[in-house]
Design a protein around this motif. Structure first.
Motif, PDB file in Angstrom:
ATOM      1  N   VAL A 145      -8.997  20.051 -14.964  1.00  0.00           N
ATOM      2  CA  VAL A 145      -8.487  20.885 -13.879  1.00  0.00           C
ATOM      3  C   VAL A 145      -7.255  20.206 -13.277  1.00  0.00           C
ATOM      4  O   VAL A 145      -7.310  19.014 -12.947  1.00  0.00           O
ATOM      5  N   SER A 146      -6.184  20.958 -13.152  1.00  0.00           N
ATOM      6  CA  SER A 146      -4.956  20.432 -12.560  1.00  0.00           C
ATOM      7  C   SER A 146      -4.540  21.296 -11.380  1.00  0.00           C
ATOM      8  O   SER A 146      -4.160  22.460 -11.567  1.00  0.00           O
ATOM      9  N   PRO A 147      -4.584  20.752 -10.159  1.00  0.00           N
ATOM     10  CA  PRO A 147      -4.156  21.514  -8.988  1.00  0.00           C
ATOM     11  C   PRO A 147      -2.651  21.469  -8.757  1.00  0.00           C
ATOM     12  O   PRO A 147      -2.147  22.141  -7.859  1.00  0.00           O
ATOM     13  N   VAL A 148      -1.949  20.686  -9.570  1.00  0.00           N
ATOM     14  CA  VAL A 148      -0.503  20.536  -9.392  1.00  0.00           C
ATOM     15  C   VAL A 148       0.217  20.652 -10.730  1.00  0.00           C
ATOM     16  O   VAL A 148       0.081  19.785 -11.593  1.00  0.00           O
ATOM     17  N   VAL A 149       0.961  21.734 -10.894  1.00  0.00           N
ATOM     18  CA  VAL A 149       1.867  21.907 -12.024  1.00  0.00           C
ATOM     19  C   VAL A 149       3.213  22.342 -11.450  1.00  0.00           C
ATOM     20  O   VAL A 149       3.294  23.375 -10.771  1.00  0.00           O
ATOM     21  N   LEU A 150       4.265  21.564 -11.696  1.00  0.00           N
ATOM     22  CA  LEU A 150       5.594  21.860 -11.167  1.00  0.00           C
ATOM     23  C   LEU A 150       6.568  22.083 -12.313  1.00  0.00           C
ATOM     24  O   LEU A 150       6.627  21.270 -13.253  1.00  0.00           O
ATOM     25  N   GLY A 151       7.315  23.179 -12.247  1.00  0.00           N
ATOM     26  CA  GLY A 151       8.285  23.491 -13.298  1.00  0.00           C
ATOM     27  C   GLY A 151       9.669  23.734 -12.727  1.00  0.00           C
ATOM     28  O   GLY A 151       9.840  24.570 -11.839  1.00  0.00           O
ATOM     29  N   TRP A 152      10.644  22.979 -13.244  1.00  0.00           N
ATOM     30  CA  TRP A 152      12.042  23.153 -12.842  1.00  0.00           C
ATOM     31  C   TRP A 152      12.809  23.806 -13.992  1.00  0.00           C
ATOM     32  O   TRP A 152      12.503  23.571 -15.172  1.00  0.00           O
ATOM     33  N   HIS A 153      13.800  24.611 -13.656  1.00  0.00           N
ATOM     34  CA  HIS A 153      14.572  25.323 -14.680  1.00  0.00           C
ATOM     35  C   HIS A 153      16.068  25.265 -14.348  1.00  0.00           C
ATOM     36  O   HIS A 153      16.479  25.630 -13.239  1.00  0.00           O
ATOM     37  N   GLY A 154      16.848  24.809 -15.306  1.00  0.00           N
ATOM     38  CA  GLY A 154      18.302  24.800 -15.182  1.00  0.00           C
ATOM     39  C   GLY A 154      18.930  25.743 -16.182  1.00  0.00           C
ATOM     40  O   GLY A 154      18.230  26.458 -16.913  1.00  0.00           O
ATOM     41  N   ARG A 155      20.243  25.745 -16.237  1.00  0.00           N
ATOM     42  CA  ARG A 155      20.930  26.645 -17.150  1.00  0.00           C
ATOM     43  C   ARG A 155      20.589  26.328 -18.603  1.00  0.00           C
ATOM     44  O   ARG A 155      20.387  27.229 -19.410  1.00  0.00           O
ATOM     45  N   GLN A 156      20.522  25.038 -18.945  1.00  0.00           N
ATOM     46  CA  GLN A 156      20.220  24.655 -20.320  1.00  0.00           C
ATOM     47  C   GLN A 156      19.147  23.572 -20.391  1.00  0.00           C
ATOM     48  O   GLN A 156      19.112  22.789 -21.340  1.00  0.00           O
ATOM     49  N   TRP A 157      18.260  23.557 -19.399  1.00  0.00           N
ATOM     50  CA  TRP A 157      17.203  22.552 -19.400  1.00  0.00           C
ATOM     51  C   TRP A 157      15.989  23.039 -18.604  1.00  0.00           C
ATOM     52  O   TRP A 157      16.085  23.950 -17.786  1.00  0.00           O
ATOM     53  N   ASP A 158      14.867  22.414 -18.877  1.00  0.00           N
ATOM     54  CA  ASP A 158      13.628  22.631 -18.136  1.00  0.00           C
ATOM     55  C   ASP A 158      12.947  21.277 -17.948  1.00  0.00           C
ATOM     56  O   ASP A 158      13.140  20.354 -18.750  1.00  0.00           O
ATOM     57  N   ALA A 159      12.125  21.159 -16.908  1.00  0.00           N
ATOM     58  CA  ALA A 159      11.363  19.932 -16.673  1.00  0.00           C
ATOM     59  C   ALA A 159      10.010  20.288 -16.089  1.00  0.00           C
ATOM     60  O   ALA A 159       9.835  21.347 -15.468  1.00  0.00           O
ATOM     61  N   VAL A 160       9.039  19.390 -16.292  1.00  0.00           N
ATOM     62  CA  VAL A 160       7.677  19.639 -15.816  1.00  0.00           C
ATOM     63  C   VAL A 160       7.059  18.353 -15.292  1.00  0.00           C
ATOM     64  O   VAL A 160       7.323  17.252 -15.815  1.00  0.00           O
ATOM     65  N   PHE A 161       6.248  18.489 -14.235  1.00  0.00           N
ATOM     66  CA  PHE A 161       5.403  17.403 -13.754  1.00  0.00           C
ATOM     67  C   PHE A 161       4.035  17.999 -13.451  1.00  0.00           C
ATOM     68  O   PHE A 161       3.927  19.114 -12.921  1.00  0.00           O
ATOM     69  N   GLY A 162       2.993  17.253 -13.775  1.00  0.00           N
ATOM     70  CA  GLY A 162       1.647  17.735 -13.496  1.00  0.00           C
ATOM     71  C   GLY A 162       0.700  16.589 -13.214  1.00  0.00           C
ATOM     72  O   GLY A 162       0.940  15.438 -13.620  1.00  0.00           O
ATOM     73  N   ALA A 163      -0.380  16.881 -12.499  1.00  0.00           N
ATOM     74  CA  ALA A 163      -1.422  15.892 -12.218  1.00  0.00           C
ATOM     75  C   ALA A 163      -2.771  16.598 -12.197  1.00  0.00           C
ATOM     76  O   ALA A 163      -2.909  17.675 -11.619  1.00  0.00           O
ATOM     77  N   GLY A 164      -3.756  15.998 -12.869  1.00  0.00           N
ATOM     78  CA  GLY A 164      -5.067  16.623 -12.928  1.00  0.00           C
ATOM     79  C   GLY A 164      -6.142  15.636 -13.342  1.00  0.00           C
ATOM     80  O   GLY A 164      -5.873  14.447 -13.562  1.00  0.00           O
ATOM     81  N   LEU A 165      -7.372  16.142 -13.469  1.00  0.00           N
ATOM     82  CA  LEU A 165      -8.526  15.294 -13.766  1.00  0.00           C
ATOM     83  C   LEU A 165      -9.364  15.893 -14.877  1.00  0.00           C
ATOM     84  O   LEU A 165      -9.704  17.086 -14.847  1.00  0.00           O
ATOM     85  N   TRP A 166      -9.684  15.051 -15.880  1.00  0.00           N
ATOM     86  CA  TRP A 166     -10.680  15.401 -16.892  1.00  0.00           C
ATOM     87  C   TRP A 166     -12.049  15.000 -16.351  1.00  0.00           C
ATOM     88  O   TRP A 166     -12.295  13.820 -16.075  1.00  0.00           O
ATOM     89  N   PHE A 167     -12.952  15.974 -16.194  1.00  0.00           N
ATOM     90  CA  PHE A 167     -14.303  15.697 -15.704  1.00  0.00           C
ATOM     91  C   PHE A 167     -15.230  15.360 -16.877  1.00  0.00           C
ATOM     92  O   PHE A 167     -15.043  15.858 -17.994  1.00  0.00           O
TER      93      PHE A 167
END
Length: 301
Positions: A134-156
């Motif tokens: 379960v991940s309560p935090v997924v962040l997605g950034w988008h540019g003209r010719q790029w994308d980026a992601v950050f996430g944090a979660g826990l495997w139970f």
């Protein structure tokens, strides 16, 4: 002298087998963590636009050998397989956090593991629901010719685990997973893409064995070209390292390197995408090695 050597050999085999089996979770084998490299591939670091998404991963891993810390094959016939259907739900909201699209996700794997390790006298098969993420935090950034992601979660540690059952579906410990990745489009039409997706895993103590697996880090990467027909073809791979020795365990650090190919197509009228990939592990240390086959179905709601 002979008895001492026998005990030492058994200890080495037991430790290496423990390291190999500690990696059993999700759809296939990681470098000792929960997350399985090869699950994502082309544009793996791209967070989709706001909406609800389902991704189903059908993965099959064929183990053809066990490797020691030098990457050499261990004697005897050591084979096995892991087959899984991994269900992933992703929600991306219309809200912004740190100027990124904010979302959440959950992963529920169904898994069957079969092991036949002659060197350790293991012949075992198990199936069921594996550990849930379960991940309560997924962040997605988008540019003209790029994308980026950050996430944090826990495997139970929800899957069944037993130290006496080598093919246990669960791992018996929790894992905090941090995600960071990026995708770059060399051309304005975005027909070419280069992506890298990394996962850092911090494990908790395994209650039954009191072993704390060492932290691990992996990177999935892809270089792909989208044809005018809509078909996307790419060269993919993954590299995974156990960064520190597991506490209270005799085994050394695990490591995996793989290279493969992937093809994908998206049907806009159905809002469905299908990807197929094959990976060959060409360099493995302190664990099982083999081939990974993966189908991914994506449905946009």
């Amino acid at each position: 002298m002979t008895q001492a050597r026998t005990r030492k050999t058994r200890k080495h085999i037991g430790g290496l087998t423990a390291a190999a089996l500690t990696a059993l979770s999700g759809p296939t084998l990681a470098a000792n963590g929960h997350y399985v490299p090869g699950v994502e591939g082309i544009k793996g670091a791209v967070v989709p636009p706001p909406g609800v998404y389902y991704r189903g991963y059908l993965a099959h891993y064929d183990m053809d050998s066990l490797r020691n810390e030098q990457g050499n094959h261990l004697p005897s016939n050591n084979t096995g397989s892991v087959t899984a259907l991994v269900n992933r739900l992703v929600w991306v909201s219309n809200k912004k956090l740190l100027n990124a699209d904010y979302g959440m996700e959950a992963i529920i794997p169904l898994q069957r593991t079969s092991l036949d390790f002659g060197i350790a006298g293991i012949n075992s098969t198990e199936h069921g629901v594996a550990d849930i993420f379960v991940s309560p935090v997924v962040l997605g950034w988008h540019g003209r010719q790029w994308d980026a992601v950050f996430g944090a979660g826990l495997w139970f540690d929800t899957g069944d685990y037993s130290s006496t059952e080598p093919a246990s579906i669960g791992k018996g410990f929790k894992t905090t997973m941090l995600t960071l990745g990026g995708n770059y489009y060399p051309d304005a039409a975005k027909s070419w893409s280069i992506s890298a997706l990394s996962r850092y895993e911090i494990k908790s103590k395994q209650d039954e064995t009191h072993i704390t697996p060492g932290d691990s880090w992996l990177v999935e990467w892809a270089m792909a070209k989208k044809l005018s027909t809509g078909l996307e073809l790419g060269l993919v791979g993954y590299n995974a390292w156990q960064l520190e020795n597991s506490k209270q365990a005799p085994a050394g650090k695990a490591e995996k390197h793989s290279l493969g190919v992937e093809a994908g197509y998206f049907w806009p009228s159905l809002m469905i995408g299908l990807n197929a990939a094959y990976f060959n592990e060409y360099d493995v240390k302190n664990g099982p090695s083999g081939d990974l086959f993966r189908l991914t179905l994506t449905k946009v709601f």
